[in-house]
Design a protein around this motif. Structure first.
Motif, PDB file in Angstrom:
ATOM      1  N   ALA B  32      57.498  -6.702  -6.777  1.00  0.00           N
ATOM      2  CA  ALA B  32      58.730  -7.499  -6.672  1.00  0.00           C
ATOM      3  C   ALA B  32      59.143  -7.648  -5.211  1.00  0.00           C
ATOM      4  O   ALA B  32      59.164  -6.672  -4.466  1.00  0.00           O
ATOM      5  N   ILE B  33      59.438  -8.888  -4.850  1.00  0.00           N
ATOM      6  CA  ILE B  33      60.065  -9.169  -3.551  1.00  0.00           C
ATOM      7  C   ILE B  33      61.471  -9.684  -3.878  1.00  0.00           C
ATOM      8  O   ILE B  33      61.623 -10.722  -4.530  1.00  0.00           O
ATOM      9  N   LEU B 125      57.205 -10.587  -9.193  1.00  0.00           N
ATOM     10  CA  LEU B 125      58.519 -11.230  -9.274  1.00  0.00           C
ATOM     11  C   LEU B 125      59.054 -11.479  -7.882  1.00  0.00           C
ATOM     12  O   LEU B 125      58.926 -10.629  -7.000  1.00  0.00           O
ATOM     13  N   PHE B 126      59.638 -12.643  -7.717  1.00  0.00           N
ATOM     14  CA  PHE B 126      60.329 -12.965  -6.467  1.00  0.00           C
ATOM     15  C   PHE B 126      61.721 -13.418  -6.852  1.00  0.00           C
ATOM     16  O   PHE B 126      61.872 -14.322  -7.685  1.00  0.00           O
ATOM     17  N   SER B 127      62.734 -12.773  -6.304  1.00  0.00           N
ATOM     18  CA  SER B 127      64.084 -13.260  -6.583  1.00  0.00           C
ATOM     19  C   SER B 127      64.776 -13.580  -5.267  1.00  0.00           C
ATOM     20  O   SER B 127      64.587 -12.878  -4.270  1.00  0.00           O
ATOM     21  N   TYR B 128      65.553 -14.633  -5.290  1.00  0.00           N
ATOM     22  CA  TYR B 128      66.299 -15.041  -4.105  1.00  0.00           C
ATOM     23  C   TYR B 128      67.761 -15.222  -4.501  1.00  0.00           C
ATOM     24  O   TYR B 128      68.063 -15.982  -5.432  1.00  0.00           O
ATOM     25  N   ARG B 167      50.411 -13.085 -12.558  1.00  0.00           N
ATOM     26  CA  ARG B 167      51.445 -13.934 -13.165  1.00  0.00           C
ATOM     27  C   ARG B 167      52.694 -13.805 -12.312  1.00  0.00           C
ATOM     28  O   ARG B 167      53.106 -12.683 -12.002  1.00  0.00           O
ATOM     29  N   LYS B 168      53.284 -14.928 -11.959  1.00  0.00           N
ATOM     30  CA  LYS B 168      54.402 -14.873 -11.020  1.00  0.00           C
ATOM     31  C   LYS B 168      55.662 -15.495 -11.629  1.00  0.00           C
ATOM     32  O   LYS B 168      55.586 -16.552 -12.245  1.00  0.00           O
ATOM     33  N   LEU B 169      56.762 -14.798 -11.462  1.00  0.00           N
ATOM     34  CA  LEU B 169      58.056 -15.342 -11.865  1.00  0.00           C
ATOM     35  C   LEU B 169      58.936 -15.417 -10.627  1.00  0.00           C
ATOM     36  O   LEU B 169      59.182 -14.409  -9.961  1.00  0.00           O
ATOM     37  N   ILE B 170      59.397 -16.628 -10.318  1.00  0.00           N
ATOM     38  CA  ILE B 170      60.244 -16.863  -9.151  1.00  0.00           C
ATOM     39  C   ILE B 170      61.652 -17.163  -9.660  1.00  0.00           C
ATOM     40  O   ILE B 170      61.828 -18.094 -10.464  1.00  0.00           O
ATOM     41  N   ILE B 171      62.619 -16.384  -9.226  1.00  0.00           N
ATOM     42  CA  ILE B 171      64.002 -16.557  -9.682  1.00  0.00           C
ATOM     43  C   ILE B 171      64.855 -17.007  -8.498  1.00  0.00           C
ATOM     44  O   ILE B 171      64.906 -16.319  -7.478  1.00  0.00           O
TER      45      ILE B 171
END
Lengths: 187, 323
Positions: B32-33, B125-128, B167-171
């Motif tokens: 996770a970033i 996971l990437f959340s911004y 698998r990537k989830l960008i939030i």
């Protein structure tokens, strides 16, 4: 308990006497349960994913002759998301569309039918939509009939043509014809 | 006919047994970033109060979920806090050392560092949490008071993630984030405006759908997004982006916070899996339940405060965690 079932059967037989010949304009309603087998056009984890589907269609306008009939159908179908497998699942959706249906009676009680249709589909959980086409063939068995009603047991095989998935649907359903302007009579 | 029907049933039965005969792929590690900015060092942007909480608490809950699902967790928080233009924290991601200050350079470097560190089975996971531009870009951290090039095109970010395995989830918890949603070749978004003509046009379009490995969840469509104070007593503020608050609750980290050692099964999970769509559906319901920012009607007008989350389209939903 058995007596009660017998009574129900007798009641149904009285309402739908067999061997009545019915022709003319009709409206219809169909309810079908399907297994929905989605074969993806892309590289998926497995060749096909299974879902379940329920379909309802209303025959807005139909005409039945002695051997042939045709109708315009408004169809609504709900397809579940696929069974759990791996790291992906195919999304469930609801369809609404129109179809043209025609059938040919092979004998007094059995007919073959075909249907061509097109639908717009809305994914159940997300705000996305897509268009599709469908082709359905099947057999239908006349199980109950009187001069103004008919009830069929149908065995449809349907192909649902989506952009990224082609689905084979096999199911069983009931189809009901109502003849409001009945022209025929009892044999 | 008597032969054809059993033959067709047999073919369908064989195909429909795929789920039983194939070995299921296993889920790998979780990376996770998590990016949060309060913009106190950027006089061009309003300060935000919930964004650092967003990054910190996502870090806690993802760590716990990875543990629940027997996965290893590698979480990297990129926080811009206060007046500084750098961070005292450095991360070793794979073999690359990256400073935890969320500038464009550091974020790109962190994603590049994941390229060699992850494999196909991993979840990234990437959340911004921060401000967003009306063109769908995101406002990363300024590297100096005179830095004017801190808005970052989301397409660049997605291009960098395409190189990362897994698998990537960008939030994106930011205003106008729905505008950065990738166009899907299979379906059309109905919130951003489309008609039946578009749906049929897409059917005949000469584009092909691939099993996506990047999903994007956005806080809003083409409108602003908001922060909420989760402490109803108002004695102590506990701010979050409304969308991240929804995601946190969907993952089991409601407010008041539960014991991190004893997190419940995520409320958004269905059966034994938590998918992107389930997370989206939970978040959307949560946002709709917030009277200040959700859609509500009265006799004469539609409320101005409308935040509508969105998610990537297409035929497939992606599993995040299996319990």
């Amino acid at each position: 308990m058995r007596r009660r079932y017998l009574l129900i059967l007798l009641l149904i037989a009285a309402v739908f006497p067999l061997s009545a010949q019915t022709t003319g304009y009709y409206h219809s309603a169909t309810a079908t349960a399907f297994e929905y087998l989605g074969i993806s056009h892309f590289a998926d984890e497995i060749p096909a994913r299974s879902s379940f589907a329920g379909s309802t269609s209303l025959g807005l306008f139909g005409y039945q002759g002695n051997r042939w009939d045709g109708s315009l159908e408004l169809q609504i179908q709900s397809v579940s998301r696929s069974l759990p497998y791996g790291l992906y699942r195919s999304r469930g959706f609801t369809s609404i569309g129109f179809g043209l249906r025609s059938s040919c009676m092979l004998n007094d009680s059995f007919s073959l039918y075909g249907q061509l249709g097109t639908e717009v589909n809305f994914y159940s959980q997300i705000k996305e939509a897509f268009a599709s086409f469908s082709l359905q063939v099947g057999g239908q068995l006349l199980i109950l009939e009187n001069p103004t009603y008919q009830l069929f047991l149908a065995f449809p095989l349907s192909i649902h043509l989506r952009k990224e998935i082609t689905a084979i649907q096999v199911g069983v359903g009931l189809r009901y014809h109502l003849f409001p302007y009945h022209q025929g009579g009892s044999q | 006919m008597r032969r054809i029907i059993p033959l067709l049933f047999s073919i369908v039965l064989i195909l429909s047994s795929c789920e039983l005969f194939y070995d299921e792929p296993v889920a790998g590690d979780v990376y996770a970033i998590l990016v949060g900015l309060d913009y106190q060092n950027n006089t061009s942007q309003d300060n935000l109060q919930g964004t650092l909480n967003d990054a910190d608490e996502l870090h806690i809950v993802l760590d716990s979920l990875a543990e629940q699902t027997d996965s290893d967790y590698f979480g990297y928080r990129f926080r811009q806090e206060g007046l500084s233009y750098t961070s005292e924290v450095n991360y070793l991601i794979g073999t690359t050392t990256v400073n935890a200050y969320p500038s464009i350079t550091n974020i790109e470097k962190a994603i590049e560092a994941l390229v060699g560190a992850t494999d196909e089975s991993d979840l990234i996971l990437f959340s911004y949490s921060g401000h967003g531009g009306e063109d769908g870009s995101i406002a990363l951290a300024k590297t100096s008071s005179s830095d004017g090039e801190y808005f970052y095109d989301v397409q660049n970010l997605l291009d960098h993630f395409k190189k990362v395995n897994g698998r990537k989830l960008i939030i994106f918890d930011t205003c106008y984030s729905g505008l950065s949603l990738p166009v899907n070749p299979g379906s059309t978004n109905t919130v951003l405006g489309s008609s039946i003509d578009d749906w049929y046009a897409k059917y005949w379009e000469n584009s092909s759908y691939e099993l996506p490995d990047i999903y994007v969840l956005t806080a809003s469509a083409d409108t602003e997004s908001y922060e909420v104070d989760l402490d109803s007593s108002k004695s102590v503020e506990h701010m979050h982006g409304a969308f991240t608050a929804a995601i946190l609750e969907a993952l089991g980290w409601g407010y008041p916070h539960p014991d991190v050692e004893d997190l419940p099964m995520p409320p958004a999970a269905r059966g034994s899996t938590l998918t992107v769509d389930a997370l989206y559906a939970y978040s959307k319901n949560y946002i709709e339940g917030l009277p200040d920012i959700s859609l509500h009607w009265n006799l004469f007008s539609l409320s101005d405060y409308i935040q509508h989350p969105l998610v990537s389209g297409g035929a497939m939903d992606m599993v995040l965690f299996r319990f």
